[in-house]
Enzyme design. Structure first.
Site, mmCIF file in Angstrom:
data_model
loop_
_atom_site.group_PDB
_atom_site.id
_atom_site.type_symbol
_atom_site.label_atom_id
_atom_site.label_comp_id
_atom_site.label_asym_id
_atom_site.label_seq_id
_atom_site.Cartn_x
_atom_site.Cartn_y
_atom_site.Cartn_z
ATOM 1 N N HIS A 136 19.556 -85.944 17.204
ATOM 2 C CA HIS A 136 18.613 -86.193 16.115
ATOM 3 C C HIS A 136 19.135 -87.295 15.209
ATOM 4 O O HIS A 136 20.303 -87.293 14.835
ATOM 5 C CB HIS A 136 18.398 -84.909 15.291
ATOM 6 C CG HIS A 136 17.507 -83.923 15.966
ATOM 7 N ND1 HIS A 136 17.012 -82.806 15.344
ATOM 8 C CD2 HIS A 136 17.009 -83.879 17.238
ATOM 9 C CE1 HIS A 136 16.238 -82.124 16.182
ATOM 10 N NE2 HIS A 136 16.241 -82.752 17.343
ATOM 11 N N TYR B 232 13.616 -79.218 6.286
ATOM 12 C CA TYR B 232 14.136 -78.404 5.186
ATOM 13 C C TYR B 232 13.075 -78.446 4.086
ATOM 14 O O TYR B 232 12.783 -79.527 3.569
ATOM 15 C CB TYR B 232 15.442 -78.989 4.637
ATOM 16 C CG TYR B 232 16.645 -78.802 5.539
ATOM 17 C CD1 TYR B 232 16.843 -79.594 6.664
ATOM 18 C CD2 TYR B 232 17.610 -77.825 5.247
ATOM 19 C CE1 TYR B 232 17.951 -79.425 7.477
ATOM 20 C CE2 TYR B 232 18.729 -77.649 6.055
ATOM 21 C CZ TYR B 232 18.894 -78.450 7.167
ATOM 22 O OH TYR B 232 19.993 -78.279 7.963
ATOM 23 N N PRO C 77 24.674 -71.479 5.088
ATOM 24 C CA PRO C 77 24.315 -72.287 6.262
ATOM 25 C C PRO C 77 23.427 -73.496 5.979
ATOM 26 O O PRO C 77 23.129 -74.253 6.907
ATOM 27 C CB PRO C 77 23.580 -71.287 7.160
ATOM 28 C CG PRO C 77 23.067 -70.241 6.234
ATOM 29 C CD PRO C 77 24.019 -70.160 5.095
ATOM 30 N N LYS D 23 27.289 -76.556 8.110
ATOM 31 C CA LYS D 23 28.690 -76.983 8.133
ATOM 32 C C LYS D 23 29.662 -75.963 8.764
ATOM 33 O O LYS D 23 30.781 -76.327 9.120
ATOM 34 C CB LYS D 23 29.183 -77.253 6.701
ATOM 35 C CG LYS D 23 28.642 -78.504 6.098
ATOM 36 C CD LYS D 23 29.186 -79.742 6.783
ATOM 37 C CE LYS D 23 28.154 -80.831 6.809
ATOM 38 N NZ LYS D 23 28.252 -81.751 7.896
ATOM 39 N N TYR E 148 26.019 -84.749 5.636
ATOM 40 C CA TYR E 148 25.361 -83.945 6.670
ATOM 41 C C TYR E 148 25.822 -84.389 8.061
ATOM 42 O O TYR E 148 26.181 -83.560 8.912
ATOM 43 C CB TYR E 148 23.835 -84.070 6.550
ATOM 44 C CG TYR E 148 23.067 -83.025 7.337
ATOM 45 C CD1 TYR E 148 23.044 -83.060 8.725
ATOM 46 C CD2 TYR E 148 22.375 -81.996 6.700
ATOM 47 C CE1 TYR E 148 22.351 -82.112 9.455
ATOM 48 C CE2 TYR E 148 21.680 -81.042 7.421
ATOM 49 C CZ TYR E 148 21.671 -81.107 8.793
ATOM 50 O OH TYR E 148 20.995 -80.153 9.508
HETATM 51 C C1 PHB Z 1 20.079 -73.583 13.088
HETATM 52 O O1 PHB Z 1 19.458 -74.225 13.931
HETATM 53 O O2 PHB Z 1 20.399 -72.400 13.282
HETATM 54 C C2 PHB Z 1 20.430 -74.222 11.796
HETATM 55 C C3 PHB Z 1 20.190 -75.569 11.615
HETATM 56 C C4 PHB Z 1 20.495 -76.173 10.412
HETATM 57 C C5 PHB Z 1 21.056 -75.413 9.396
HETATM 58 C C6 PHB Z 1 21.327 -74.074 9.586
HETATM 59 C C7 PHB Z 1 21.004 -73.471 10.789
HETATM 60 O O3 PHB Z 1 21.329 -76.012 8.208
#
Ligand code: PHB
Ligand code: APR
Length: 391
Positions: free
Chosen positions: A72, A201, A294, A298, A384
Site C-alpha cells: 500500500h 481511518y 493498535p 506499530k 507510519y
Molecule cells: C489490521 O489490519 O488488523 C490493522 C491495521 C492497521 C491498524 C491496526 C490493525 O492500525
C-alpha cells in the site's frame, strides 16, 4: 539441558530472534505456553513497515510474504463528509505492506522447524532464575508433565505482556509507565472483498472506525466501543450498520460491501513501557517490554525492531566476545519504543471520540491540518511507514 540463548515465548519476537540467531550460528531453545495450533491461529494486526518487510526477506522468511502481501502506498484519513489519501511513498519514500501477523508467525514457525532447533510448546510453570548472575537458567514443566531445567548464556524474554520475564527483573531497578484508554476496539473479520484499495481511518461522532483487509476476499474492520463492551450486544446487523454510518457509506457514491462475519472480539487499548529492557543476562523484547494501542499499527513492527537490535547484541557478545551492544541494547531500543509510543498515542487520541465537544473540534482541526500541510502529513507518513531500524 543447556543452550546459548533460552527464548521464552514463540510470538513473532521470540520466533524471529531464534531465526536470526540461528543464521549466525547461535543455538537457542524456545519455551512457549501455548500449543503450536493456538500460536498459528491467533488473529492480530496486519501492517508491516518497509524495514520489517526488508528484514524478514533478509533472514529467509520473505518468500510467501513477497508473493501474497499487498503493498500500500498510504492510507485514507476521513471525517464526516471528507476522505483524503495520504501517499507515504510521495511523502516519505516508503510504502507499507498488508500481511497478517498470523502469516508472519506461520512463516517463522516453519523456518524454525526446518532449522531443527528445539521448541517446547505447552510448557507450564515457566520460571527464570539467577538472571543477574553469570549462570541463569529457566525451569518449566514440559507438555508430557516432565520437569525441565534449561541453562543458558542469556535469556530472551519474548513472552508478551502477561509473561514471567518482566516480573523476573528486580523491582527496585524497574520503572514503568502505563496509560489505559477509556475505549476499546471491536475487531471484526469478514469474508468479503475489501471495499477500499487502502486502509481507511475514520473519525466519527459515534466513534472511530477502520476498514482494513487481509486479502482480496477477506476484510478486517474495527469499531470504537466501551472497554467493558458486551460482545453479545453486537449482532452482525448492528456491526454492518455501525460500519456503514461511521465509514460514510453512501457519501460520494462510496459503497460498503457486507459479508459473513467469521470472528469478532473486543480488544483493550493501552500504552505501557517498562525500563530497562536488560538486567544482567535477561533481555526483554516486544510486548514483554512495551504495549502500544493498535491505531498506528506499530506493535509487531516495534517487536521486530527490538529483535533486530537484540540479535546483533547477542551475536557480538556470545560469538565474538564483545558486550558493547548488549550494554547499549536497552537505551537504543527505547529511543524507538518512545517514538512509536508517542505516535500510537497521537493517532489514538486524534481519531477516537473521548472528552467533550471542545475536544472533538480540536481533533477535527488536527485532522484538517494533517491533510492541509505537507509538513504535517509528512510527519504522519514518516512515523507510519516506519523509521529506519536503529533509529
Ligand atoms: C489490521 O489490519 O488488523 C490493522 C491495521 C492497521 C491498524 C491496526 C490493525 O492500525
Ligand atoms: N511461558 C511461555 N510462553 C509464554 C508465557 C509463559 N508463561 N506467557 C506468554 N507466553 C507466550 C505467549 O503465548 C505468546 O506466544 O509468549 C508469546 C508472546 O507473543 P506475543 O504476545 O505475540 O508478543 P511478541 O512476540 O512480543 O509480539 C508482539 O504481538 O501482541 C502482538 O501487538 C503485538 O503485534 C505485536 C506483537
Amino acid at each position: 539441558m543447556r543452550t546459548q540463548v533460552a527464548i521464552i515465548g514463540a510470538g513473532p519476537a521470540g520466533l524471529l530472534l531464534s531465526q536470526m540467531l540461528g543464521l549466525e550460528g547461535i543455538e537457542s531453545v524456545l519455551i512457549e505456553r501455548q500449543s503450536p495450533e493456538y500460536v498459528r491461529s491467533r488473529i492480530r494486526a496486519g501492517i508491516l513497515e518497509a524495514s520489517t518487510v526488508e528484514l524478514l526477506k533478509q533472514v529467509g522468511v520473505g518468500e510467501r510474504l513477497a508473493a501474497e502481501s499487498m503493498e500500500h502506498r498510504g492510507i485514507y484519513l476521513q471525517w464526516p463528509g471528507e476522505r483524503h489519501h495520504l501517499d507515504f511513498v510521495k511523502l516519505a519514500g516508503r510504502s507499507v505492506s498488508v500481511y497478517g501477523q498470523t502469516e508472519v508467525t506461520k512463516d517463522l514457525m516453519l523456518a524454525r522447524e526446518r532449522a531443527g532447533q528445539q521448541t517446547y510448546y505447552e510448557a507450564t510453570d515457566v520460571e527464570l532464575h539467577d538472571v543477574g548472575g553469570d549462570s541463569p537458567y529457566v525451569t518449566f514443566v514440559d507438555a508430557s508433565g516432565q520437569p525441565q531445567r534449561l541453562d543458558a548464556d542469556a535469556i530472551a524474554g519474548c513472552d508478551g505482556f502477561h509473561g514471567p520475564s518482566r516480573k523476573a527483573m528486580p523491582e527496585a531497578e524497574q520503572r514503568t509507565w502505563e496509560k489505559e484508554y477509556p475505549f476499546a476496539w471491536l475487531g471484526v473479520l469478514a469474508d468479503v472483498a475489501p471495499s477500499t484499495d487502502e486502509l481507511i481511518y475514520a473519525w466519527h461522532p459515534d466513534g472511530f472506525a477502520m476498514h482494513s483487509m487481509r486479502s482480496s476476499h477477506v476484510s478486517r474492520f474495527y469499531l470504537q466501543v466501551r472497554p467493558d463492551e458486551d460482545i453479545n450486544a453486537w449482532s452482525d446487523d448492528r456491526i454492518w450498520a455501525a460500519l456503514t454510518t461511521r465509514l460514510g457509506a453512501g457519501q460520494h457514491g462510496w459503497k460498503l460491501e457486507t459479508g459473513v462475519v467469521t470472528e469478532k472480539s473486543v480488544l483493550p487499548m493501552r500504552s505501557f513501557v517498562t525500563t530497562p529492557m536488560r538486567h544482567g543476562r535477561l533481555f526483554l523484547a516486544g510486548d514483554a517490554a512495551h504495549i502500544v494501542p493498535p491505531t498506528g499499527a506499530k506493535g509487531l513492527n516495534l517487536a521486530v525492531a527490538d529483535v533486530a537490535l537484540l540479535a546483533r547484541a547477542l551475536t557480538t557478545w556470545l560469538r565474538d566476545g564483545s558486550e558493547k551492544l548488549a550494554e547499549t541494547y536497552s537505551d537504543t531500543a527505547l529511543r524507538r519504543v518512545w517514538r512509536c509510543t508517542h505516535f500510537s498515542w497521537w493517532m489514538t487520541t486524534m481519531l477516537h471520540r473521548h472528552g467533550d465537544d471542545f475536544d472533538a473540534q480540536l481533533q477535527l482541526s488536527q485532522l484538517q491540518r494533517t491533510i492541509a500541510s505537507e509538513a504535517a502529513s509528512t510527519e504522519l507518513a514518516e512515523n507510519y511507514a516506519g523509521l529506519p531500524i536503529g533509529y
